[in-house]
Design a protein around this motif. Sequence first.
Motif, PDB file in Angstrom:
ATOM      1  N   TRP A 192     -45.872  33.866 -54.799  1.00  0.00           N
ATOM      2  CA  TRP A 192     -45.254  33.382 -54.459  1.00  0.00           C
ATOM      3  C   TRP A 192     -43.501  33.884 -53.461  1.00  0.00           C
ATOM      4  CZ3 TRP A 192     -43.161  31.325 -60.130  1.00  0.00           C
ATOM      5  CH2 TRP A 192     -43.442  29.991 -60.297  1.00  0.00           C
ATOM      6  N   ALA A 193     -43.521  35.142 -53.801  1.00  0.00           N
ATOM      7  CA  ALA A 193     -42.806  36.236 -53.064  1.00  0.00           C
ATOM      8  C   ALA A 193     -42.639  36.408 -51.673  1.00  0.00           C
ATOM      9  CB  ALA A 193     -43.293  37.750 -53.733  1.00  0.00           C
ATOM     10  N   ARG A 194     -44.523  37.069 -51.287  1.00  0.00           N
ATOM     11  CA  ARG A 194     -44.687  36.512 -49.860  1.00  0.00           C
ATOM     12  C   ARG A 194     -44.611  35.702 -49.054  1.00  0.00           C
ATOM     13  NH1 ARG A 194     -48.529  34.329 -46.538  1.00  0.00           N
ATOM     14  NH2 ARG A 194     -49.107  33.225 -48.715  1.00  0.00           N
ATOM     15  N   GLN A 195     -44.843  33.942 -50.260  1.00  0.00           N
ATOM     16  CA  GLN A 195     -44.143  32.940 -48.936  1.00  0.00           C
ATOM     17  C   GLN A 195     -42.762  32.790 -49.064  1.00  0.00           C
ATOM     18  OE1 GLN A 195     -45.707  29.718 -51.313  1.00  0.00           O
ATOM     19  NE2 GLN A 195     -47.836  30.127 -51.537  1.00  0.00           N
ATOM     20  N   ILE A 196     -42.696  33.648 -49.803  1.00  0.00           N
ATOM     21  CA  ILE A 196     -40.362  33.569 -49.535  1.00  0.00           C
ATOM     22  C   ILE A 196     -40.540  34.026 -48.616  1.00  0.00           C
ATOM     23  CG2 ILE A 196     -38.953  33.934 -50.788  1.00  0.00           C
ATOM     24  CD1 ILE A 196     -39.924  32.542 -53.473  1.00  0.00           C
ATOM     25  N   ASP A 204     -32.868  27.416 -57.885  1.00  0.00           N
ATOM     26  CA  ASP A 204     -33.073  25.751 -57.312  1.00  0.00           C
ATOM     27  C   ASP A 204     -33.249  25.536 -55.995  1.00  0.00           C
ATOM     28  OD1 ASP A 204     -29.680  27.466 -56.898  1.00  0.00           O
ATOM     29  OD2 ASP A 204     -29.373  25.890 -58.242  1.00  0.00           O
ATOM     30  N   ASN A 205     -32.229  26.846 -55.269  1.00  0.00           N
ATOM     31  CA  ASN A 205     -32.977  26.231 -53.911  1.00  0.00           C
ATOM     32  C   ASN A 205     -34.352  26.324 -52.874  1.00  0.00           C
ATOM     33  OD1 ASN A 205     -30.690  24.891 -53.434  1.00  0.00           O
ATOM     34  ND2 ASN A 205     -29.824  27.465 -52.666  1.00  0.00           N
ATOM     35  N   ILE A 206     -35.156  26.446 -53.905  1.00  0.00           N
ATOM     36  CA  ILE A 206     -36.647  26.585 -54.079  1.00  0.00           C
ATOM     37  C   ILE A 206     -37.103  25.411 -54.391  1.00  0.00           C
ATOM     38  CG2 ILE A 206     -38.590  28.159 -53.732  1.00  0.00           C
ATOM     39  CD1 ILE A 206     -36.742  31.170 -53.431  1.00  0.00           C
ATOM     40  N   MET A 207     -38.216  24.662 -54.007  1.00  0.00           N
ATOM     41  CA  MET A 207     -38.724  23.558 -54.274  1.00  0.00           C
ATOM     42  C   MET A 207     -39.971  24.115 -54.074  1.00  0.00           C
ATOM     43  SD  MET A 207     -35.528  21.830 -54.846  1.00  0.00           S
ATOM     44  CE  MET A 207     -36.985  20.315 -55.421  1.00  0.00           C
ATOM     45  N   LEU A 208     -40.959  23.479 -55.607  1.00  0.00           N
ATOM     46  CA  LEU A 208     -42.893  23.434 -55.572  1.00  0.00           C
ATOM     47  C   LEU A 208     -43.287  22.464 -55.179  1.00  0.00           C
ATOM     48  CD1 LEU A 208     -42.546  25.109 -59.799  1.00  0.00           C
ATOM     49  CD2 LEU A 208     -43.016  26.462 -56.941  1.00  0.00           C
ATOM     50  N   ARG A 209     -44.049  22.683 -54.555  1.00  0.00           N
ATOM     51  CA  ARG A 209     -45.356  21.463 -53.538  1.00  0.00           C
ATOM     52  C   ARG A 209     -47.167  22.114 -53.854  1.00  0.00           C
ATOM     53  NH1 ARG A 209     -45.120  21.765 -47.932  1.00  0.00           N
ATOM     54  NH2 ARG A 209     -43.703  20.634 -47.840  1.00  0.00           N
ATOM     55  N   GLY A 210     -47.232  21.210 -54.826  1.00  0.00           N
ATOM     56  CA  GLY A 210     -48.298  22.145 -55.814  1.00  0.00           C
ATOM     57  C   GLY A 210     -47.953  23.619 -56.610  1.00  0.00           C
ATOM     58  N   SER A 211     -48.565  24.353 -55.297  1.00  0.00           N
ATOM     59  CA  SER A 211     -48.503  25.829 -56.216  1.00  0.00           C
ATOM     60  C   SER A 211     -47.404  26.115 -55.478  1.00  0.00           C
ATOM     61  CB  SER A 211     -49.710  26.594 -56.796  1.00  0.00           C
ATOM     62  OG  SER A 211     -50.919  26.126 -55.195  1.00  0.00           O
ATOM     63  N   ASP A 212     -47.164  26.484 -54.237  1.00  0.00           N
ATOM     64  CA  ASP A 212     -46.463  27.049 -53.380  1.00  0.00           C
ATOM     65  C   ASP A 212     -45.687  26.305 -52.883  1.00  0.00           C
ATOM     66  OD1 ASP A 212     -48.706  27.749 -51.897  1.00  0.00           O
ATOM     67  OD2 ASP A 212     -49.318  25.631 -50.703  1.00  0.00           O
ATOM     68  N   ILE A 213     -44.284  27.536 -52.384  1.00  0.00           N
ATOM     69  CA  ILE A 213     -43.207  27.178 -52.287  1.00  0.00           C
ATOM     70  C   ILE A 213     -42.352  25.715 -51.151  1.00  0.00           C
ATOM     71  CG2 ILE A 213     -42.752  28.949 -53.658  1.00  0.00           C
ATOM     72  CD1 ILE A 213     -41.913  29.346 -50.496  1.00  0.00           C
ATOM     73  N   VAL A 214     -41.699  25.777 -51.097  1.00  0.00           N
ATOM     74  CA  VAL A 214     -40.989  25.673 -49.486  1.00  0.00           C
ATOM     75  C   VAL A 214     -39.081  26.094 -49.877  1.00  0.00           C
ATOM     76  CG1 VAL A 214     -40.158  23.594 -48.805  1.00  0.00           C
ATOM     77  CG2 VAL A 214     -42.578  23.955 -49.723  1.00  0.00           C
ATOM     78  N   PHE A 270     -39.573  16.400 -53.681  1.00  0.00           N
ATOM     79  CA  PHE A 270     -40.151  17.566 -54.075  1.00  0.00           C
ATOM     80  C   PHE A 270     -40.778  16.943 -55.946  1.00  0.00           C
ATOM     81  CE2 PHE A 270     -38.813  19.338 -50.740  1.00  0.00           C
ATOM     82  CZ  PHE A 270     -40.162  19.562 -49.911  1.00  0.00           C
ATOM     83  N   GLU A 271     -41.872  16.324 -56.279  1.00  0.00           N
ATOM     84  CA  GLU A 271     -41.647  16.013 -57.473  1.00  0.00           C
ATOM     85  C   GLU A 271     -42.753  17.221 -58.997  1.00  0.00           C
ATOM     86  OE1 GLU A 271     -43.621  11.879 -58.314  1.00  0.00           O
ATOM     87  OE2 GLU A 271     -44.627  12.168 -56.435  1.00  0.00           O
ATOM     88  N   GLY A 272     -42.690  18.191 -58.537  1.00  0.00           N
ATOM     89  CA  GLY A 272     -43.027  19.201 -58.918  1.00  0.00           C
ATOM     90  C   GLY A 272     -41.570  20.283 -59.237  1.00  0.00           C
ATOM     91  N   VAL A 292     -41.007  26.525 -44.962  1.00  0.00           N
ATOM     92  CA  VAL A 292     -39.380  25.592 -45.096  1.00  0.00           C
ATOM     93  C   VAL A 292     -39.608  24.430 -44.859  1.00  0.00           C
ATOM     94  CG1 VAL A 292     -38.005  26.132 -42.858  1.00  0.00           C
ATOM     95  CG2 VAL A 292     -39.526  28.087 -43.345  1.00  0.00           C
ATOM     96  N   ALA A 293     -38.597  23.900 -44.933  1.00  0.00           N
ATOM     97  CA  ALA A 293     -37.888  22.215 -45.108  1.00  0.00           C
ATOM     98  C   ALA A 293     -38.532  21.978 -43.984  1.00  0.00           C
ATOM     99  CB  ALA A 293     -37.036  22.200 -45.079  1.00  0.00           C
ATOM    100  N   GLY A 294     -38.948  20.434 -43.669  1.00  0.00           N
ATOM    101  CA  GLY A 294     -39.185  19.722 -42.228  1.00  0.00           C
ATOM    102  C   GLY A 294     -38.167  19.239 -42.507  1.00  0.00           C
TER     103      GLY A 294
END
Length: 517
Positions: free
Chosen positions: A275-279, A300-310, A238-240, A210-212
């Motif tokens: 991804w599904a579990r993290q969301i 488009d409201n889910i960002m990538l930080r490496g292989s994880d989502i935020v 988030f550069e990813g 979740v966004a900090g």
Amino acid sequence: WRLDGIGADGQRVFAVPGFAVNSPPLRIDVHLPPPEEYEPAWLRDLLAPELLVSLGNGQRTERMRRHPALQHLVRALEVWTAMHGHGQLQREYNRSPFGSRIVVTRVVADVGRMAEGIYLVPEYDVEAAMLPVETLRDMLKDDDAWPQVVCWEDLKFKRQLHEAITVVENPEIRPTRQCRRVVFKSLLRDQRYLYNEIKTLLSFRPHPHVAGKPLGLVVKRSRFGSRLGVCGFLMEYFEGGNLQMALRNLNTTRQQEGVDAADEGNKGIKSKLEWARQITTALIHVNAHPAGFFPDLKPDNIMLRGSDIVLLDFEQRGGWYTWSPPEVAYIEYMELLAVGLGEEWEGFRNEAHDLLAKRIAGWRPSTQQDAYWNSDGGFSAPWRDLLRKRRKEGSLALEKAQVYMLGKLLWCIFEETPFVRCGVSQEVLCDDDMGRDGNRTRPRFPQFRRAPVEVRELVRRCTEGDRIWEQDSPGGLFVSGRKLVAVGANGERRDTIERAKAWWMSEVDRAKRFIVE
């Protein structure tokens, strides 16, 4: 001049003069006239302005910069700059209030004539609506969570990614040693949603997906009255990119490699499940907060930080109709009809107004000029109504509404497609789904090609009750070349205008019956 992007309507262009780079971000966009006003007709055929909507808000940056209408605009802006004198324009630009506009009044073949109709228009509404830091602090009453205050003058503009997202640098704010850049989020309309997002992010406990909390609140002194107000906040860059871009690239790669869904097997299934579990864990965390919910769940409201989502974007204003659960979308239809119709539709407008007043306690028409007030759950009437029921009655309706969106998101992830492609919405215009032969290249919700059987059943359970599962549900609208094409349930071509009209008539009728019942 440099092209950074274009807004969702295809008429608001993020064009940046060279002298604005490394200066404080003024959020001055260039506004084009609608395509039907391009003169003469052959110029419109040549420039294809109607395709600009498919490039909006971060879609296909390189294609956007090569688009003939935008290249023509840049040439006119260069001439306009020369007519003013570079130094004079820079002084006028830098003196303009935050959120001013450059208005292009005509698009013609002669860039000299076109430049004569370009104007820098000062706008004071955004700065006038900015709340002082002290006012926000008094409303939120949480000094411990209060972020650092950053002066707008200390930001260095780098790039405009989206109509609300600006990449900047600031010497005081560096999330990591490797990353010097941060995102400056600001809104030029409906600023109350910006302040609601600040409040929401400050109230959340930390979570990896979740966004900090904001890295800093950005304050700017108004050009009119010299009042210091909050114009935005800083957050991680988030550069990813986002999940929408990742799914688009994945689908394109598979098409280029000629990988068929039937031959794919379990390739990539592990990352999709993660991804599904993290969301899902992120949504559980958000809903644990008394006023926590996420009404705009889409790729488009889910960002990538490496292989994880935020999870990102906590304005809590709601999302596109194609993603909203029916119990929310139907209320939103009526709200649009209650405030968006002219005098000739007075009967229809009054009917919608009366339905909403009976259905939602305390409902009143909302406008973009409404001031911020400390509202739990934001300002979306249907979502706040669901939050009220959760608090007062222990209702699960708010959770079910989010699970509906989660089902559609799971479908996108496992079908490797960035759009759901059902209904009529802005999303349709961003999606060039038709192949060269005129056939659709990707599935539309709820068609399945790649998802495992277990996921298909889960998606159905999440979205059960939506009429899209009915056998007679209509086909969608798709972009084919420079036109919108209507496709029936069996793939046959239909009259686009009649199909869209029939679809909306059916939707509005269902919305009225839903509210009455």
